[in-house]
Design a protein around this motif. Structure first.
Motif, short mmCIF file in Angstrom:
data_model
loop_
_atom_site.label_atom_id
_atom_site.label_comp_id
_atom_site.label_asym_id
_atom_site.label_seq_id
_atom_site.Cartn_x
_atom_site.Cartn_y
_atom_site.Cartn_z
N PHE A 1 0.86 -1.18 0.00
CA PHE A 1 0.00 0.00 0.00
C PHE A 1 0.89 1.22 0.00
O PHE A 1 1.66 1.45 0.94
N ASP A 2 0.82 1.99 -1.10
CA ASP A 2 1.68 3.17 -1.26
C ASP A 2 0.80 4.36 -1.58
O ASP A 2 0.10 4.37 -2.61
N ILE A 3 0.81 5.36 -0.71
CA ILE A 3 -0.07 6.51 -0.89
C ILE A 3 0.33 7.38 -2.07
O ILE A 3 -0.45 8.24 -2.51
N HIS A 4 1.55 7.16 -2.60
CA HIS A 4 2.04 7.99 -3.70
C HIS A 4 1.88 7.32 -5.06
O HIS A 4 2.24 7.92 -6.08
N LYS A 5 1.34 6.12 -5.10
CA LYS A 5 1.24 5.39 -6.37
C LYS A 5 -0.21 5.19 -6.76
O LYS A 5 -1.12 5.29 -5.96
N GLU A 6 -0.40 4.86 -8.04
CA GLU A 6 -1.72 4.47 -8.54
C GLU A 6 -1.57 3.17 -9.33
O GLU A 6 -0.76 3.11 -10.25
N PRO A 7 -2.29 2.12 -9.04
CA PRO A 7 -3.19 2.03 -7.89
C PRO A 7 -2.39 1.98 -6.59
O PRO A 7 -1.26 1.50 -6.56
N LYS A 8 -3.00 2.45 -5.55
CA LYS A 8 -2.30 2.53 -4.27
C LYS A 8 -2.04 1.16 -3.65
O LYS A 8 -1.05 0.94 -2.97
N ILE A 9 -2.97 0.24 -3.87
CA ILE A 9 -2.84 -1.08 -3.24
C ILE A 9 -2.65 -2.15 -4.31
O ILE A 9 -3.26 -2.10 -5.38
N LYS A 10 -1.76 -3.08 -4.01
CA LYS A 10 -1.49 -4.20 -4.92
C LYS A 10 -1.45 -5.49 -4.11
O LYS A 10 -0.69 -5.60 -3.15
N LEU A 11 -2.30 -6.44 -4.50
CA LEU A 11 -2.40 -7.71 -3.77
C LEU A 11 -1.34 -8.70 -4.24
O LEU A 11 -1.03 -8.76 -5.44
N PHE A 12 -0.83 -9.47 -3.29
CA PHE A 12 0.12 -10.55 -3.61
C PHE A 12 -0.45 -11.84 -3.00
O PHE A 12 -0.07 -12.25 -1.91
N ASP A 13 -1.37 -12.45 -3.74
CA ASP A 13 -2.11 -13.61 -3.23
C ASP A 13 -1.24 -14.85 -3.07
O ASP A 13 -1.65 -15.80 -2.39
N HIS A 14 -0.07 -14.87 -3.69
CA HIS A 14 0.78 -16.06 -3.64
C HIS A 14 1.49 -16.23 -2.30
O HIS A 14 2.00 -17.31 -1.99
N ILE A 15 1.52 -15.17 -1.49
CA ILE A 15 2.32 -15.22 -0.26
C ILE A 15 1.69 -16.13 0.79
O ILE A 15 2.34 -17.02 1.34
N LEU A 16 0.41 -15.92 1.11
CA LEU A 16 -0.27 -16.74 2.11
C LEU A 16 -0.92 -17.94 1.42
O LEU A 16 -1.70 -17.77 0.47
N GLU A 17 -0.61 -19.13 1.91
CA GLU A 17 -1.09 -20.35 1.27
C GLU A 17 -2.34 -20.87 1.98
O GLU A 17 -2.35 -21.08 3.19
N LYS A 18 -3.38 -21.10 1.18
CA LYS A 18 -4.64 -21.62 1.71
C LYS A 18 -4.52 -23.11 2.01
O LYS A 18 -3.98 -23.88 1.22
N GLN A 19 -5.06 -23.52 3.15
CA GLN A 19 -5.13 -24.95 3.50
C GLN A 19 -6.57 -25.42 3.67
O GLN A 19 -6.88 -26.56 3.39
N ALA A 20 -7.42 -24.52 4.16
CA ALA A 20 -8.83 -24.88 4.36
C ALA A 20 -9.72 -23.80 3.76
O ALA A 20 -10.26 -23.96 2.66
N ASP A 21 -9.87 -22.69 4.45
CA ASP A 21 -10.74 -21.62 3.97
C ASP A 21 -9.97 -20.39 3.49
O ASP A 21 -10.55 -19.50 2.90
#
Length: 507
Positions: A314-334
């Motif tokens: 999350f960078d207040i100086h960039k557009e888009p301000k937020i960028k998701l990195f879904d690969h970092i947290l690994e799902k096991q159940a929900d």
């Protein structure tokens, strides 16, 4: 004189009978403590379970064999080999282990390690002498006796060396949940009383630590490292007409950040100034946040599409301000409860760390938001034990209390201190009632270093802790406690570590 020499082998044999009988019975009567001592051994921790039984069985078996004249020589061979194993074990403890444990238990509990070593060497010499005296009575057996003595003792020594090498590898890299409690890797050296027990660590700048307050979230407390000077400042945000649910405070010198991801809002001010300006409002919802610089952050948020926890920039100086990195947290159940944990930061260099709460893993993340290392804690819970029920609106809820593995993490350099929630092998339930257990890990590679206790004070347990380059700071009740690092922590912190920036915060 000749007659006395003939009697000497029998005297030595009966000495070994008394020695091993007493030693084995002592171990049996206090078996739990004996196993615990082996588990704390710097050499044999990984084999504490097997060795605790094997040593007792061997000592009793050798004692039995020594009682009979026909098998007495075999018993003395075995006695000498066993004492050689004990001797090399103590030699390795004194010269090649990361730490020297306390000299506890056994027939010579009053003696230190060096005295034990001398006693064992005398026993080995006595065994050799006994066998040589018997062999001299039958000259044709002398060479064979000498060969057997040398070979059995070399084999016993090599076995202990092998166990030492393999045990160290298992404990550090493939641990089977056997903790090794180090002898005072941190030492309490100063205490400061606070006005109440609602404080938590918000960061440090190399000279001061900063505290947030759960009861008074707009209060920033500054304490110097010597715990002599405390200053408090009430933060005044430029706009405060929000329905706050979890207002928190963090410091990354020279700035402090007051934030609530449920609003969501982030205020920023300079340390020493009461006034804080709004730098973000309703731009990114988040549950946890770590500042990377004055305007960029790493946050834990919810992916709207997948409805799973995700790490984002999350960078207040960039557009888009937020960028998701879904690969970092690994799902096991929900992907929510099973991925729950703590987002923290390590210094020198500064990098995000994520500790899973319900599984034996923590992650180090680089500035490109790539997972640099996936590292395991020593417990065996690799899959989160959470029971999930799906709701009609697509949300999930827990249907039973989860098994919590890890509670908290603080890191500096290549070390991390993780507060564990699970009891390991050979550990006392009573100790767990009296203290919190801290496990020490490397963050640059898979390696468990050891553990130590932070004991309760006045029936209060530790509520928070933080690492700096010089000290471990701990909050217990309304007390702020400073601990100094000792070996082996000082060795790990100094080894290959670049000089830290004295004006950068930790967490």
């Amino acid at each position: 004189m000749k007659k006395k020499l003939q009697i000497l082998p029998s005297i030595i044999a009966y000495f070994f009978v008394l020695l091993f009988c007493y030693a084995s019975v002592s171990k049996i009567l206090d078996f739990e403590n004996f196993q615990l001592q082996l588990a704390q051994s710097p050499l044999l921790s990984a084999y504490a379970g097997f060795i605790s039984y094997a040593v007792i069985v061997l000592e009793l078996l050798i004692s039995f064999v020594l009682l009979f004249e026909k098998s007495r020589n075999v018993g003395v061979y075995a006695s000498t080999a066993l004492m050689s194993a004990f001797t090399i074990y103590i030699f390795l403890i004194l010269n090649y282990s990361d730490f020297v444990p306390c000299s506890c238990g056994g027939i010579l509990e009053k003696l230190g390690w060096t005295e034990h070593l001398i006693f064992n060497i005398i026993c080995v010499f006595a065994g050799f002498l006994s066998l040589i005296l018997v062999a001299r009575q039958e000259q044709h057996l002398f060479k064979r006796t000498l060969l057997i003595i040398v070979s059995t003792n070399i084999l016993s020594i090599l076995l202990v060396i092998f166990l030492f090498i393999s045990s160290e590898d298992i404990i550090k890299h493939e641990n089977n949940f056997t903790r090794r409690f180090l002898l005072y890797p941190v030492v309490e050296d100063k205490i400061k009383n606070l006005d109440h027990d609602q404080y938590y660590f918000a960061g440090n700048d190399g000279k001061h630590i900063y505290l947030g307050n759960k009861s008074y979230p707009q209060r920033l407390t500054t304490v110097d490292y010597d715990l002599n000077v405390i200053t408090q400042m009430r933060i005044i945000p430029d706009s405060i007409n929000h329905l706050f649910k979890n207002l928190r405070l963090q410091v990354l010198y020279p700035y402090y950040f007051l934030y609530d991801g449920t609003v969501p809002v982030i205020y920023r001010g300079k340390v020493g100034s009461r006034n804080a300006e709004t730098i973000s409002y309703k731009e990114a919802y988040f549950s946890q946040m770590i500042p990377l610089d004055s305007g960029s952050f790493v946050v834990r948020t919810m992916n709207r599409d997948s409805r799973q926890l995700s790490i984002a920039s999350f960078d207040i100086h960039k557009e888009p301000k937020i960028k998701l990195f879904d690969h970092i947290l690994e799902k096991q159940a929900d992907g929510v409860f099973d991925s729950d944990g703590q987002l923290a930061v390590s210094e020198n260099p500064r990098r995000p760390i994520y500790l899973y709460s319900y599984r034996n893993q923590f992650l180090t993340i680089d500035h490109q938001f790539k997972v640099k290392k996936k590292l395991n804690t020593i417990d065996t819970i690799s899959k989160a034990k959470v029971q999930i029920t799906s709701m009609s609106d697509g949300r999930h809820k827990m249907s039973a209390p989860p098994l919590k593995v890890n509670q908290n993490i603080a890191a500096y350099g290549n070390l991390a201190l993780i507060q564990s929630e699970l009891k390991g092998k050979f550990e006392s339930s009573e100790e767990w009632k009296k203290a919190k257990v801290m496990d020490i890990y490397r963050t640059d590679r898979q390696e468990y270093i050891g553990s130590f206790h932070i004991f309760n004070r006045r029936k209060k347990a530790m509520s928070d802790y933080d690492m700096t380059d010089q000290y471990l700071f701990v909050i217990i009740g309304n007390e702020l406690i400073r601990h100094k690092y000792r070996k082996p922590l000082t060795d790990y912190l100094n080894r290959g570590s670049r000089k830290p920036d004295p004006r950068v915060g930790t967490h």
